[in-house]
Design a protein around this motif. Structure first.
Motif, PDB file in Angstrom:
ATOM      1  N   GLY A  75       0.825  -1.219   0.000  1.00  0.00           N
ATOM      2  CA  GLY A  75       0.000   0.000   0.000  1.00  0.00           C
ATOM      3  C   GLY A  75       0.851   1.257   0.000  1.00  0.00           C
ATOM      4  O   GLY A  75       0.527   2.240  -0.684  1.00  0.00           O
ATOM      5  N   PHE A  76       1.935   1.232   0.751  1.00  0.00           N
ATOM      6  CA  PHE A  76       2.827   2.398   0.793  1.00  0.00           C
ATOM      7  C   PHE A  76       3.484   2.611  -0.568  1.00  0.00           C
ATOM      8  O   PHE A  76       3.558   3.742  -1.062  1.00  0.00           O
ATOM      9  N   ALA A  77       3.959   1.537  -1.187  1.00  0.00           N
ATOM     10  CA  ALA A  77       4.601   1.654  -2.501  1.00  0.00           C
ATOM     11  C   ALA A  77       3.620   2.171  -3.545  1.00  0.00           C
ATOM     12  O   ALA A  77       3.954   3.052  -4.354  1.00  0.00           O
ATOM     13  N   LYS A  78       2.409   1.641  -3.538  1.00  0.00           N
ATOM     14  CA  LYS A  78       1.387   2.083  -4.494  1.00  0.00           C
ATOM     15  C   LYS A  78       1.010   3.538  -4.228  1.00  0.00           C
ATOM     16  O   LYS A  78       0.886   4.342  -5.151  1.00  0.00           O
ATOM     17  N   GLY A  79       0.828   3.893  -2.961  1.00  0.00           N
ATOM     18  CA  GLY A  79       0.481   5.265  -2.600  1.00  0.00           C
ATOM     19  C   GLY A  79       1.591   6.246  -2.911  1.00  0.00           C
ATOM     20  O   GLY A  79       1.335   7.396  -3.287  1.00  0.00           O
ATOM     21  N   ARG A  83       0.030   9.104  -4.909  1.00  0.00           N
ATOM     22  CA  ARG A  83      -0.101  10.327  -4.100  1.00  0.00           C
ATOM     23  C   ARG A  83       0.979  10.335  -3.020  1.00  0.00           C
ATOM     24  O   ARG A  83       0.760   9.863  -1.901  1.00  0.00           O
ATOM     25  N   PRO A  84       2.150  10.880  -3.320  1.00  0.00           N
ATOM     26  CA  PRO A  84       3.285  10.820  -2.390  1.00  0.00           C
ATOM     27  C   PRO A  84       3.018  11.480  -1.042  1.00  0.00           C
ATOM     28  O   PRO A  84       3.461  10.975  -0.016  1.00  0.00           O
ATOM     29  N   LYS A  85       2.283  12.594  -1.043  1.00  0.00           N
ATOM     30  CA  LYS A  85       2.028  13.296   0.218  1.00  0.00           C
ATOM     31  C   LYS A  85       1.182  12.443   1.169  1.00  0.00           C
ATOM     32  O   LYS A  85       1.456  12.353   2.358  1.00  0.00           O
ATOM     33  N   LYS A  86       0.159  11.805   0.615  1.00  0.00           N
ATOM     34  CA  LYS A  86      -0.709  10.950   1.433  1.00  0.00           C
ATOM     35  C   LYS A  86       0.049   9.697   1.898  1.00  0.00           C
ATOM     36  O   LYS A  86      -0.162   9.216   3.004  1.00  0.00           O
ATOM     37  N   ALA A  87       0.922   9.182   1.070  1.00  0.00           N
ATOM     38  CA  ALA A  87       1.705   8.000   1.436  1.00  0.00           C
ATOM     39  C   ALA A  87       2.633   8.292   2.608  1.00  0.00           C
ATOM     40  O   ALA A  87       2.834   7.449   3.483  1.00  0.00           O
ATOM     41  N   LEU A  88       3.189   9.486   2.632  1.00  0.00           N
ATOM     42  CA  LEU A  88       4.053   9.857   3.751  1.00  0.00           C
ATOM     43  C   LEU A  88       3.260   9.975   5.044  1.00  0.00           C
ATOM     44  O   LEU A  88       3.786   9.725   6.126  1.00  0.00           O
ATOM     45  N   GLY A  89       1.978  10.320   4.931  1.00  0.00           N
ATOM     46  CA  GLY A  89       1.105  10.312   6.110  1.00  0.00           C
ATOM     47  C   GLY A  89       0.947   8.904   6.660  1.00  0.00           C
ATOM     48  O   GLY A  89       0.923   8.688   7.871  1.00  0.00           O
ATOM     49  N   GLY A  90       0.832   7.921   5.765  1.00  0.00           N
ATOM     50  CA  GLY A  90       0.767   6.525   6.176  1.00  0.00           C
ATOM     51  C   GLY A  90       2.058   6.077   6.837  1.00  0.00           C
ATOM     52  O   GLY A  90       2.056   5.290   7.783  1.00  0.00           O
TER      53      GLY A  90
END
Length: 160
Positions: A75-79, A83-90
């Protein structure tokens, strides 16, 4: 087509897991007691298949952790791609979870326990602190879940 295969696979996996669990619990509850000459503590109930139940719980825990970590990484890789900003939130959530585990390990109690009949190697401060870490972390996550379930609908507003 792929969704049907996923549903079929997950249903099959669930049925296998439930079947194994029912067999293990049936053995535990109906398998009888340890013979008197093998009991660790004479006046305590000791089902024969206690080890089997514990090993099955370890297996289920290991599978859950591996799948959880796998989905989190995927999920992190796909995000990160979409959407890099949202992935960093994860990623921040994973860092918070790691911080929670470190904090609860530090506050855990490592006092050796007096356990009648136990001669094993796990009654040592690091193992006891780790046990406290898992318990305290579960309590914190349960409390966060309850608070979220109560507060979020109140502040989230209503959808039309």
């Amino acid at each position: 087509m792929a969704v049907t295969k996923i549903h079929r696979t997950s249903r099959f996996t669930l049925y296998i897991g439930v079947l194994i669990t029912l067999v293990v619990m049936g053995l535990y509850y109906l398998g009888g007691q340890v013979p008197a000459h093998e009991q660790l503590v004479a006046d305590m109930s000791q089902p024969k298949f206690t080890d089997l139940v514990l090993y099955w719980a370890y297996i289920l825990l290991a599978i859950t952790v591996v799948v959880l970590i796998g989905f989190a990484i995927a999920g992190f890789a796909k995000g990160l791609k979409e959407r890099p900003k949202k992935a960093l939130g994860g990623l921040l959530v994973l860092v918070a979870l790691a911080a929670l585990l470190v904090i609860t390990y530090v506050i855990g109690d490592g006092t050796i326990l007096n356990i009648p009949g136990y001669e094993g190697k796990d009654n040592v401060p690091p193992t006891l602190k780790m046990t406290d870490m898992w318990l305290y972390s579960a309590y914190v996550m349960f409390a966060i879940t309850l608070v979220t379930m109560i507060i979020l609908p109140l502040v989230g507003g209503r959808k039309k």
